[in-house]
Design an enzyme around this catalytic site. Sequence first.
Site, PDB file in Angstrom:
ATOM      1  N   VAL A  45       0.881  -1.190   0.053  1.00 51.18           N
ATOM      2  CA  VAL A  45      -0.019  -0.060   0.001  1.00 51.18           C
ATOM      3  C   VAL A  45       0.871   1.482   0.120  1.00 51.18           C
ATOM      4  O   VAL A  45       1.389   1.461   1.081  1.00 51.18           O
ATOM      5  CB  VAL A  45      -1.127   0.110   1.235  1.00 51.18           C
ATOM      6  CG1 VAL A  45      -1.876   1.118   1.327  1.00 51.18           C
ATOM      7  CG2 VAL A  45      -1.668  -1.330   1.203  1.00 51.18           C
ATOM      8  N   GLU A  46       1.055   1.675  -1.070  1.00 49.15           N
ATOM      9  CA  GLU A  46       2.024   2.885  -1.332  1.00 49.15           C
ATOM     10  C   GLU A  46       1.318   4.318  -0.720  1.00 49.15           C
ATOM     11  O   GLU A  46       0.087   4.407  -0.517  1.00 49.15           O
ATOM     12  CB  GLU A  46       2.462   2.959  -2.778  1.00 49.15           C
ATOM     13  CG  GLU A  46       3.477   1.800  -3.198  1.00 49.15           C
ATOM     14  CD  GLU A  46       3.753   1.729  -4.418  1.00 49.15           C
ATOM     15  OE1 GLU A  46       3.413   2.555  -5.409  1.00 49.15           O
ATOM     16  OE2 GLU A  46       4.704   0.887  -4.617  1.00 49.15           O
ATOM     17  N   CYS A  55       5.164  -2.172   2.535  1.00 47.77           N
ATOM     18  CA  CYS A  55       5.016  -3.360   1.978  1.00 47.77           C
ATOM     19  C   CYS A  55       4.078  -4.507   2.207  1.00 47.77           C
ATOM     20  O   CYS A  55       3.430  -4.211   3.323  1.00 47.77           O
ATOM     21  CB  CYS A  55       6.594  -4.063   2.242  1.00 47.77           C
ATOM     22  SG  CYS A  55       8.023  -3.171   1.452  1.00 47.77           S
ATOM     23  N   GLU A  57       4.484  -7.331   3.244  1.00 52.74           N
ATOM     24  CA  GLU A  57       4.604  -7.911   4.682  1.00 52.74           C
ATOM     25  C   GLU A  57       4.119  -7.163   5.752  1.00 52.74           C
ATOM     26  O   GLU A  57       3.916  -7.643   6.997  1.00 52.74           O
ATOM     27  CB  GLU A  57       6.028  -8.200   4.671  1.00 52.74           C
ATOM     28  CG  GLU A  57       6.651  -9.215   3.598  1.00 52.74           C
ATOM     29  CD  GLU A  57       7.112  -8.622   2.277  1.00 52.74           C
ATOM     30  OE1 GLU A  57       6.692  -7.514   2.059  1.00 52.74           O
ATOM     31  OE2 GLU A  57       7.762  -9.180   1.515  1.00 52.74           O
ATOM     32  N   CYS A  88      11.963  -7.944   1.001  1.00 58.03           N
ATOM     33  CA  CYS A  88      13.005  -7.011   1.120  1.00 58.03           C
ATOM     34  C   CYS A  88      13.558  -7.186   2.531  1.00 58.03           C
ATOM     35  O   CYS A  88      13.115  -7.933   3.514  1.00 58.03           O
ATOM     36  CB  CYS A  88      12.629  -5.702   1.081  1.00 58.03           C
ATOM     37  SG  CYS A  88      11.575  -4.883   2.277  1.00 58.03           S
ATOM     38  N   CYS A  91      11.638  -6.259   5.413  1.00 57.02           N
ATOM     39  CA  CYS A  91      10.448  -7.357   5.782  1.00 57.02           C
ATOM     40  C   CYS A  91      10.974  -8.680   6.251  1.00 57.02           C
ATOM     41  O   CYS A  91      10.131  -9.063   6.766  1.00 57.02           O
ATOM     42  CB  CYS A  91       9.612  -7.127   4.318  1.00 57.02           C
ATOM     43  SG  CYS A  91       8.715  -5.777   4.285  1.00 57.02           S
TER      44      CYS A  91
HETATM   45  N1  THU Z   1       7.535  -4.437  -1.788  1.00 57.39           N
HETATM   46  C1  THU Z   1       6.893  -5.258  -0.935  1.00 57.39           C
HETATM   47  O1  THU Z   1       5.749  -5.012  -1.004  1.00 57.39           O
HETATM   48  N2  THU Z   1       7.596  -6.176  -0.407  1.00 57.39           N
HETATM   49  C2  THU Z   1       8.917  -6.267  -0.505  1.00 57.39           C
HETATM   50  O2  THU Z   1       9.171  -7.289   0.192  1.00 57.39           O
HETATM   51  C3  THU Z   1       9.517  -5.766  -1.724  1.00 57.39           C
HETATM   52  C4  THU Z   1       8.957  -4.672  -2.091  1.00 57.39           C
HETATM   53  C5  THU Z   1       6.958  -3.338  -2.526  1.00 57.39           C
HETATM   54  C6  THU Z   1       7.218  -1.775  -2.011  1.00 57.39           C
HETATM   55  C7  THU Z   1       6.908  -1.199  -3.181  1.00 57.39           C
HETATM   56  O3  THU Z   1       5.518  -0.760  -3.068  1.00 57.39           O
HETATM   57  C8  THU Z   1       7.164  -1.779  -4.285  1.00 57.39           C
HETATM   58  O4  THU Z   1       7.188  -3.255  -3.988  1.00 57.39           O
HETATM   59  C9  THU Z   1       8.221  -1.587  -5.059  1.00 57.39           C
HETATM   60  O5  THU Z   1       9.198  -1.519  -4.370  1.00 57.39           O
END
Ligand code: THU
Length: 131
Positions: A45-46, A55, A57, A88, A91
């Site tokens: 959710v940005e 993220c 997670e 990442c 996370c």
């Molecule tokens: N993102 C995740 O939701 N989880 C991860 O483990 C890697 C990155 C998302 C963050 C951002 O909204 C998009 O992926 C690009 O980085």
Amino acid sequence: MDIDWDRLRDAATAMLERAYAPYSRYPVGAAALATDGRIVTGCNVENASYGLGLCAECGLVSNLAATGGGQLVAFVCVNKDGDVIMPCGRCRQLLYEFSVPGMLLETVSGIRTIDEVLPDAFGPRDLETVR
Ligand code: THU
């Protein structure tokens, strides 16, 4: 506990349509098996304030707590094509907090344990000495 990776991946993939990723255009879906057998999920959710984006997670661990707690036994996250991606670094730490010892993750290099993807992790036990 028997882990149905196909079911977990499907649950992660289903979350892609809930993802809110207008800035990166990189939707992520995540799913995990909890100790009581339920499947918890999350999506990224940005935010217009880019650095505040959550993220997938983050949503997943929040969902774990909000739906009864417990720990995570197995985890997977996917990109828009349904391909498995690595969580990442931040996370991995979020997942570690709620992981059973030896929690499994489906990764780009196969099934790995949480200790393999986050070696020598700092965690709740490290804080016990200050209590
Ligand atoms: N993102 C995740 O939701 N989880 C991860 O483990 C890697 C990155 C998302 C963050 C951002 O909204 C998009 O992926 C690009 O980085």
